[in-house]
Design an enzyme around this catalytic site. Structure first.
Site, PDB file in Angstrom:
ATOM      1  N   HIS A 222       0.791  -1.233   0.000  1.00 45.63           N
ATOM      2  CA  HIS A 222       0.000   0.000   0.000  1.00 45.63           C
ATOM      3  C   HIS A 222       0.822   1.281   0.000  1.00 45.63           C
ATOM      4  O   HIS A 222       0.280   2.379   0.030  1.00 45.63           O
ATOM      5  CB  HIS A 222      -1.003   0.019   1.168  1.00 45.63           C
ATOM      6  CG  HIS A 222      -0.422   0.365   2.505  1.00 45.63           C
ATOM      7  ND1 HIS A 222      -0.464   1.638   3.021  1.00 45.63           N
ATOM      8  CD2 HIS A 222       0.202  -0.386   3.429  1.00 45.63           C
ATOM      9  CE1 HIS A 222       0.104   1.646   4.226  1.00 45.63           C
ATOM     10  NE2 HIS A 222       0.518   0.426   4.491  1.00 45.63           N
TER      11      HIS A 222
ATOM     12  N   CYS B 139       0.594  12.969  17.928  1.00 41.51           N
ATOM     13  CA  CYS B 139      -0.256  12.994  19.106  1.00 41.51           C
ATOM     14  C   CYS B 139      -0.075  11.679  19.852  1.00 41.51           C
ATOM     15  O   CYS B 139      -0.622  10.657  19.459  1.00 41.51           O
ATOM     16  CB  CYS B 139      -1.718  13.116  18.711  1.00 41.51           C
ATOM     17  SG  CYS B 139      -2.216  14.783  18.416  1.00 41.51           S
TER      18      CYS B 139
HETATM   19  C1  LIG Z   1       4.318   2.295   6.378  1.00 38.08           C
HETATM   20  C2  LIG Z   1       5.596   1.778   6.894  1.00 38.08           C
HETATM   21  C3  LIG Z   1       5.638   0.582   7.621  1.00 38.08           C
HETATM   22  C4  LIG Z   1       4.380  -0.194   7.984  1.00 38.08           C
HETATM   23  O1  LIG Z   1       3.810  -0.777   6.857  1.00 38.08           O
HETATM   24  P1  LIG Z   1       2.350  -1.474   6.958  1.00 38.08           P
HETATM   25  O2  LIG Z   1       2.229  -2.241   5.690  1.00 38.08           O
HETATM   26  O3  LIG Z   1       1.397  -0.327   7.033  1.00 38.08           O
HETATM   27  O4  LIG Z   1       2.332  -2.326   8.153  1.00 38.08           O
HETATM   28  C5  LIG Z   1       6.864   0.111   8.032  1.00 38.08           C
HETATM   29  N1  LIG Z   1       7.990   0.775   7.747  1.00 38.08           N
HETATM   30  C6  LIG Z   1       7.991   1.927   7.068  1.00 38.08           C
HETATM   31  C7  LIG Z   1       9.270   2.620   6.785  1.00 38.08           C
HETATM   32  C8  LIG Z   1       6.799   2.477   6.625  1.00 38.08           C
HETATM   33  O5  LIG Z   1       6.806   3.618   5.965  1.00 38.08           O
END
Ligand SMILES: *Cc1c(COP(=O)(O)O)cnc(C)c1O
Length: 407
Positions: A205, A331
């Site tokens: 995502h 927050c």
């Molecule tokens: C968004 C993010 C995550 C977490 O990813 P998810 O798929 O939302 O669990 C982990 N590490 C970094 C650097 C991120 O930007």
């Protein structure tokens, strides 16, 4: 602009799902509903075939073997599986892990858990530009070190770490190298084998795929790496991650990887030009604007800017009906904490609290940038007009000498 047009400049939090990805996923909800682990009928075979095709698409994006891709529910799970899985699997070799203070919480909190389980973790600080000091990193290695985990690109600043140099250090000392590459995969070339990364977490995502599906790359040859499963169950994914695979999500992740591979270069060139336009616009229109983090070694679509003497959360309120961004404050419970990443770069609380992260994406248009520039500039001017601190600054009063009343 019309007042109800919402401009999305928060692509580091999540990206919209590319319509081409959505279209590819749709048949796998109803027409092809199989469980990829069902070996006894065509529904299962079709689902498995689709999963294996996606695995190839994803492996193709990062120059890996499809067998090296372990599907998970996202980067949080992949980070946990990598850190805790190595800690368990390599317990006989040592119990020490090295990581950075600016890592994502998924890595930091997995490391905290490792400490509770009797492990030792060194959190190496970064320099003021967000880059790791390679000498400090190497000096942290002990004869108990089993893993160094360094994120490829930072989610708040976009700063890209010297992966090849870190890989060389790991190789020299015979230590496994893990990277949370969530922010880099699909946006810049990421080839773990080329730089000596053995374990790598990423997620769909953040690269225009659906939410709730991610991957852990685990190197299979020279060296053959294994991680201890953190979920017990059917032994899917070569025994490293049990659970029925999210077939539509994986199909979408695969399509997102294929599109990213084809379009990465053109997206990056377009977005870095827009990002630079935004940054230069602020610097031309406003005083006391600071870009946080190294500006050469960073992602093409991100800028993290402090508007000095303006409180970022308040500033966001002036435009958040029209523009979605993130601020450098989080927050946590009742209070507003400055971002630990920006604090680690040596920013004082004031500059950290005055920062805004703009993260552009594939669907960002030039008019979005023009509108954002105009609205945010107006917001900063408005906040500063109301600010006694800004007035004192303009009068030439050295704010560091001012004694503030306790309250
Ligand atoms: C968004 C993010 C995550 C977490 O990813 P998810 O798929 O939302 O669990 C982990 N590490 C970094 C650097 C991120 O930007």
């Amino acid at each position: 602009m019309s007042t109800n047009r919402l401009i999305y400049l928060d692509n580091n939090s999540t990206t919209p799902t590319d319509p081409r990805v959505v279209e590819t996923m749709l048949p796998y909800f109803y027409e092809i509903p199989g469980n990829a682990a069902s070996r006894s009928h065509p529904f299962g075979w079709q689902a498995e075939e689709a999963v294996e095709y996606a695995r190839e698409q994803i492996a193709g994006l990062i120059d890996a073997d499809p067998k090296e891709i372990i599907f998970t529910s996202g980067a949080t799970e992949s980070d946990n599986l990598g850190i805790k899985g190595v800690f368990e699997m390599y317990a006989s070799k040592g119990n020490h892990i090295i990581t950075l203070t600016t890592e994502h919480k998924a890595v930091l909190d997995a490391c905290k858990k490792v400490e509770k389980l009797g492990g030792e973790v060194t959190y190496v600080p970064v320099k003021n530009d967000g880059l790791v000091d390679l000498e400090v990193l190497e000096a942290a290695i002990t004869d108990k070190t089993i893993l160094i985990s360094v994120m490829w690109a930072n989610n708040e600043t976009g700063v890209i770490q010297p992966m090849k140099e870190i890989g060389d250090i790991c190789k020299k000392h015979g230590i496994l190298f893990m990277s949370d590459a969530t922010q880099a995969v699909g946006k810049i070339p990421v080839h773990p084998k080329e730089v000596g990364v053995h374990i790598m977490a990423f997620t769909s995502h953040k690269m225009y795929g659906p939410k709730g599906v991610g991957a852990l790359f685990v190197n299979r040859k020279n060296p053959r790496v294994k991680v201890t499963a953190q979920l017990d169950g059917g032994g899917h994914e070569r025994g490293m991650r049990s659970g029925t695979l999210n077939v539509p999500g994986i199909v979408g992740f695969g399509k997102a990887a294929e599109i990213a591979k084809a379009e990465m270069a053109q997206d990056a060139a377009r977005l870095s030009a827009l990002r630079d336009k935004l940054e230069k616009g602020f610097q031309d229109n406003l005083e006391e604007v600071y870009v946080n983090g190294n500006i050469e070694h960073r992602m093409p679509h991100v800028t993290n800017i402090s508007f000095k003497h303006v409180e970022g959360e308040g500033l966001m309120m002036t435009f958040n009906q029209n523009i979605a961004v993130s601020s450098g404050s989080a927050c946590t419970s009742a209070s507003l904490e400055p971002s630990y990443v920006l604090v680690a770069l040596g920013l004082g609380d004031d500059l950290a609290h005055s920062s805004i992260r703009f993260s552009l994406g594939r669907f960002t248009k030039e008019e979005d940038i023009d509108d954002a520039l105009r609205l945010v500039t107006a917001g900063v001017n408005h906040m500063r007009d109301l600010s006694p601190i800004w007035e004192m600054y303009k009068e030439g009063i050295d704010l560091s000498t001012v004694e503030w009343a306790e309250h």
